[in-house]
Design a protein around this motif. Structure first.
Motif, PDB file in Angstrom:
ATOM      1  N   GLU A 301      -8.841  14.679   7.883  1.00 19.00           N
ATOM      2  CA  GLU A 301      -8.652  14.161   9.243  1.00 19.00           C
ATOM      3  C   GLU A 301      -9.939  13.534   9.768  1.00 19.00           C
ATOM      4  N   ARG A 302     -11.065  14.182   9.506  1.00 17.24           N
ATOM      5  CA  ARG A 302     -12.349  13.642   9.970  1.00 17.24           C
ATOM      6  C   ARG A 302     -12.629  12.275   9.352  1.00 17.24           C
ATOM      7  N   MET A 303     -12.163  12.060   8.143  1.00 12.80           N
ATOM      8  CA  MET A 303     -12.402  10.798   7.449  1.00 12.80           C
ATOM      9  C   MET A 303     -11.409   9.704   7.843  1.00 12.80           C
ATOM     10  N   ASN A 304     -10.445  10.028   8.708  1.00 12.26           N
ATOM     11  CA  ASN A 304      -9.426   9.053   9.131  1.00 12.26           C
ATOM     12  C   ASN A 304      -8.638   8.510   7.946  1.00 12.26           C
ATOM     13  N   VAL A 305      -8.229   9.417   7.056  1.00  9.01           N
ATOM     14  CA  VAL A 305      -7.528   9.043   5.831  1.00  9.01           C
ATOM     15  C   VAL A 305      -6.035   9.314   5.986  1.00  9.01           C
ATOM     16  N   PHE A 306      -5.233   8.338   5.534  1.00 11.72           N
ATOM     17  CA  PHE A 306      -3.778   8.452   5.536  1.00 11.72           C
ATOM     18  C   PHE A 306      -3.270   8.092   4.141  1.00 11.72           C
ATOM     19  N   VAL A 307      -2.269   8.842   3.668  1.00 14.64           N
ATOM     20  CA  VAL A 307      -1.757   8.636   2.312  1.00 14.64           C
ATOM     21  C   VAL A 307      -0.233   8.561   2.365  1.00 14.64           C
ATOM     22  N   ALA A 308       0.340   7.543   1.727  1.00 13.92           N
ATOM     23  CA  ALA A 308       1.790   7.344   1.734  1.00 13.92           C
ATOM     24  C   ALA A 308       2.460   8.229   0.691  1.00 13.92           C
ATOM     25  N   VAL A 309       3.420   9.033   1.129  1.00 12.44           N
ATOM     26  CA  VAL A 309       4.160   9.899   0.221  1.00 12.44           C
ATOM     27  C   VAL A 309       5.349   9.142  -0.360  1.00 12.44           C
ATOM     28  N   GLU A 310       5.824   9.629  -1.505  1.00 10.33           N
ATOM     29  CA  GLU A 310       7.125   9.230  -2.021  1.00 10.33           C
ATOM     30  C   GLU A 310       8.117  10.323  -1.648  1.00 10.33           C
ATOM     31  N   THR A 311       9.351   9.946  -1.424  1.00 11.34           N
ATOM     32  CA  THR A 311      10.289  10.873  -0.801  1.00 11.34           C
ATOM     33  C   THR A 311      10.694  12.040  -1.692  1.00 11.34           C
ATOM     34  N   ASP A 312      10.422  11.952  -2.997  1.00 14.33           N
ATOM     35  CA  ASP A 312      10.782  13.049  -3.890  1.00 14.33           C
ATOM     36  C   ASP A 312       9.582  13.908  -4.281  1.00 14.33           C
ATOM     37  N   GLU A 313       8.452  13.732  -3.593  1.00 17.21           N
ATOM     38  CA  GLU A 313       7.295  14.592  -3.830  1.00 17.21           C
ATOM     39  C   GLU A 313       7.455  15.925  -3.088  1.00 17.21           C
ATOM     40  N   ASP A 314       6.570  16.868  -3.398  1.00 17.50           N
ATOM     41  CA  ASP A 314       6.563  18.154  -2.702  1.00 17.50           C
ATOM     42  C   ASP A 314       5.843  17.961  -1.368  1.00 17.50           C
ATOM     43  N   VAL A 315       6.570  17.438  -0.402  1.00 18.10           N
ATOM     44  CA  VAL A 315       5.979  17.043   0.873  1.00 18.10           C
ATOM     45  C   VAL A 315       5.365  18.226   1.622  1.00 18.10           C
ATOM     46  N   PRO A 316       6.031  19.388   1.719  1.00 14.99           N
ATOM     47  CA  PRO A 316       5.394  20.508   2.422  1.00 14.99           C
ATOM     48  C   PRO A 316       4.067  20.927   1.790  1.00 14.99           C
ATOM     49  N   TYR A 317       4.014  20.926   0.460  1.00 14.19           N
ATOM     50  CA  TYR A 317       2.772  21.292  -0.227  1.00 14.19           C
ATOM     51  C   TYR A 317       1.667  20.280   0.070  1.00 14.19           C
ATOM     52  N   LEU A 318       2.026  19.007   0.047  1.00 13.68           N
ATOM     53  CA  LEU A 318       1.046  17.956   0.328  1.00 13.68           C
ATOM     54  C   LEU A 318       0.565  18.026   1.773  1.00 13.68           C
ATOM     55  N   ALA A 319       1.468  18.340   2.688  1.00 12.09           N
ATOM     56  CA  ALA A 319       1.068  18.481   4.086  1.00 12.09           C
ATOM     57  C   ALA A 319       0.098  19.639   4.260  1.00 12.09           C
ATOM     58  N   ASN A 320       0.300  20.693   3.501  1.00  5.43           N
ATOM     59  CA  ASN A 320      -0.611  21.834   3.572  1.00  5.43           C
ATOM     60  C   ASN A 320      -1.975  21.488   2.992  1.00  5.43           C
ATOM     61  N   ALA A 321      -1.987  20.673   1.923  1.00  4.30           N
ATOM     62  CA  ALA A 321      -3.243  20.342   1.252  1.00  4.30           C
ATOM     63  C   ALA A 321      -4.020  19.250   1.977  1.00  4.30           C
ATOM     64  N   LEU A 322      -3.310  18.239   2.481  1.00  2.00           N
ATOM     65  CA  LEU A 322      -3.960  17.077   3.085  1.00  2.00           C
ATOM     66  C   LEU A 322      -3.954  17.125   4.605  1.00  2.00           C
ATOM     67  N   GLY A 323      -3.070  17.926   5.179  1.00  3.19           N
ATOM     68  CA  GLY A 323      -2.924  17.965   6.627  1.00  3.19           C
ATOM     69  C   GLY A 323      -1.731  17.153   7.081  1.00  3.19           C
ATOM     70  N   GLU A 324      -1.011  17.670   8.036  1.00  3.84           N
ATOM     71  CA  GLU A 324       0.185  16.979   8.520  1.00  3.84           C
ATOM     72  C   GLU A 324      -0.150  15.633   9.146  1.00  3.84           C
ATOM     73  N   GLN A 325      -1.380  15.472   9.602  1.00  2.00           N
ATOM     74  CA  GLN A 325      -1.772  14.248  10.286  1.00  2.00           C
ATOM     75  C   GLN A 325      -2.028  13.087   9.334  1.00  2.00           C
ATOM     76  N   SER A 326      -1.992  13.338   8.018  1.00  4.48           N
ATOM     77  CA  SER A 326      -2.423  12.309   7.067  1.00  4.48           C
ATOM     78  C   SER A 326      -1.284  11.621   6.328  1.00  4.48           C
ATOM     79  N   LEU A 327      -0.069  12.153   6.388  1.00  9.08           N
ATOM     80  CA  LEU A 327       1.014  11.635   5.550  1.00  9.08           C
ATOM     81  C   LEU A 327       1.796  10.544   6.266  1.00  9.08           C
ATOM     82  N   ILE A 328       2.077   9.466   5.545  1.00  9.78           N
ATOM     83  CA  ILE A 328       2.811   8.314   6.051  1.00  9.78           C
ATOM     84  C   ILE A 328       3.852   7.922   5.011  1.00  9.78           C
ATOM     85  N   VAL A 329       4.687   6.938   5.305  1.00  8.72           N
ATOM     86  CA  VAL A 329       5.697   6.531   4.332  1.00  8.72           C
ATOM     87  C   VAL A 329       6.024   5.053   4.522  1.00  8.72           C
TER      88      VAL A 329
END
Length: 419
Positions: A301-329
């Motif tokens: 979040e401090r780095m202002n980084v956003f990463v686009a997910v694919e819809t069949d990824e483990d989205v909850p796990y990625l949100a936990n690892a990267l932060g809910e504020q970083s995921l886009i689609v």
């Protein structure tokens, strides 16, 4: 709720290069046509037999080349086909009609040619990027509230690059398109600092799109950038390079208002990068030996980084690892490949393992934060369609393929119950 589509595409046509100065005409890309059977599509099948060969065309410039995609966007009979004018930007109104049906408030458009084109001649790069940027800027005039775009700068001539950023910021652009390695430089190289400073001042995000330079090289015949399936990883690894360039450098401190997007490679690729980064810091003494410090969502979040997910990824796990504020689609609207899903936003909303609040951030809030889009701007209808998209249909006939089968079946059941 509205959707922000962080990734879509235009398809370059001969008119794209009509903004070349007369003295630059010798740089105009040429169209190379292969007869049937000359170009192999997408490597090999699982049984190691070659895929059918089909007629195709390529853009060529210098010793680089790029896909010349048909105006309808369909590279095979099992994908979607777009009506004339939607992808070459001659009918942006029709594209907006499709966005309304999909529930998309704002869509951001990337080049197709510059995903892989590698231009050695600085003057050629400056000429072609300038022409492309003028083509997009003028074609989208009057529509940049809904159809924003990312500028492609001529990186070999930094003064010209900064001029292109000025033009783009004044003509509806929301970001700057870079690849993970540009002309042999990683994105943490100080060479790019003037670009980042200008981007920050103009409020343009840096957006790294999946892709790699395409040239004639060993085991890479002209016209086939994936001669074998593993060659696709060359596209993904460039996202990893770029992500690590931000993660491992002082760029976020130097340019604290600069926002970063990583597009069309999923988000799972970030996990091994973060892990190896932590071990690298441990190995060089940044953290105690054998006591690696993991990267936390607060760091992302401090780095202002956003990463686009694919819809069949483990989205909850990625949100936990990267932060809910970083995921886009994004939808990859205009292309028909492994990154494409017109109803990606709807699919995220339908996933039972993704909380409503997290889904809202992914399909809407975080994309607005990346591209600085007003949260109050919500022009699209509230109820998106899952088929019957105006001006888009399946190449094989029938309605467009918008969402996966399980979503389609679920929505049909819901619709029949409502009726």
């Amino acid at each position: 709720m509205g959707f922000i589509d962080v990734d879509s595409h235009a398809l370059e046509v001969p008119a794209t290069w009509d903004y070349l100065d007369p003295k630059e005409e010798h740089f105009r890309p040429q169209v190379l046509t292969f007869e049937a059977g000359s170009v192999i599509r997408l490597g090999a099948r699982a049984n190691n037999t070659a895929l059918p060969r089909t007629p195709s065309q390529l853009w060529t410039a210098g010793d680089t080349w790029a896909r010349y995609t048909p105006a309808h966007g369909a590279m095979s009979p099992h994908v979607n086909m777009y009506d004339a004018g939607m992808l070459d930007l001659t009918d942006p109104a029709a594209r907006v009609e499709a966005l309304d049906a999909l529930g998309i408030d704002v869509q951001v458009i990337f080049s197709t040619f510059f995903i892989g084109a590698e231009l050695d001649n600085p003057l050629e790069e400056a000429a072609l990027t300038r022409s492309y940027n003028r083509w997009v800027g003028e074609s989208l005039s009057g529509y940049t509230d809904r159809l924003k775009w990312v500028v492609r700068p001529p990186l070999r001539l930094m003064d010209r690059a900064l001029q292109e950023l000025e033009y783009a910021a004044n003509h509806g652009a929301a970001g700057i398109h870079l690849r993970g390695i540009e002309h042999g430089y990683y994105l943490c190289d100080p060479y790019f600092f003037p670009l980042y400073e200008k981007a920050q001042d103009l409020n343009l995000a840096i957006v790294v799109h999946n892709g790699a330079t395409i040239r004639k090289g060993p085991a890479t015949p002209i016209g086939n950038f994936t001669p074998h399936p593993p060659a696709l990883m060359g596209q993904l690894v460039n996202l990893m390079y770029a992500f690590h360039a931000v993660l491992s450098s002082d760029i976020p401190e130097r340019f604290p208002r600069l926002r970063w997007g990583f597009i069309e490679g999923g988000a799972t690729f970030t996990l091994p990068v973060m892990h190896q980064h932590a071990r690298r810091d441990m190995s060089i003494g940044v953290t105690p030996f054998l006591d690696a410090k993991p990267v936390h969502p607060e760091d992302i979040e401090r780095m202002n980084v956003f990463v686009a997910v694919e819809t069949d990824e483990d989205v909850p796990y990625l949100a936990n690892a990267l932060g809910e504020q970083s995921l886009i689609v994004g939808t990859d609207f205009g292309h028909n490949d492994l990154g494409t899903e017109l109803g990606a936003h709807q699919t995220i909303l339908e996933r039972q393992d993704v909380r409503d609040s997290l889904a809202q951030k992914i399909v809407n809030d975080n994309g607005r934060a990346l591209y600085d889009i007003d949260p109050k701007f919500q022009p699209a209808p509230a109820e998106p369609a899952f088929e019957d998209i105006p001006h888009v249909h399946a190449a094989a006939g029938g309605p467009a393929i918008v969402v996966p089968t399980w979503v389609r079946d679920k929505k049909r059941i819901q619709r029949s119950a409502t009726v």
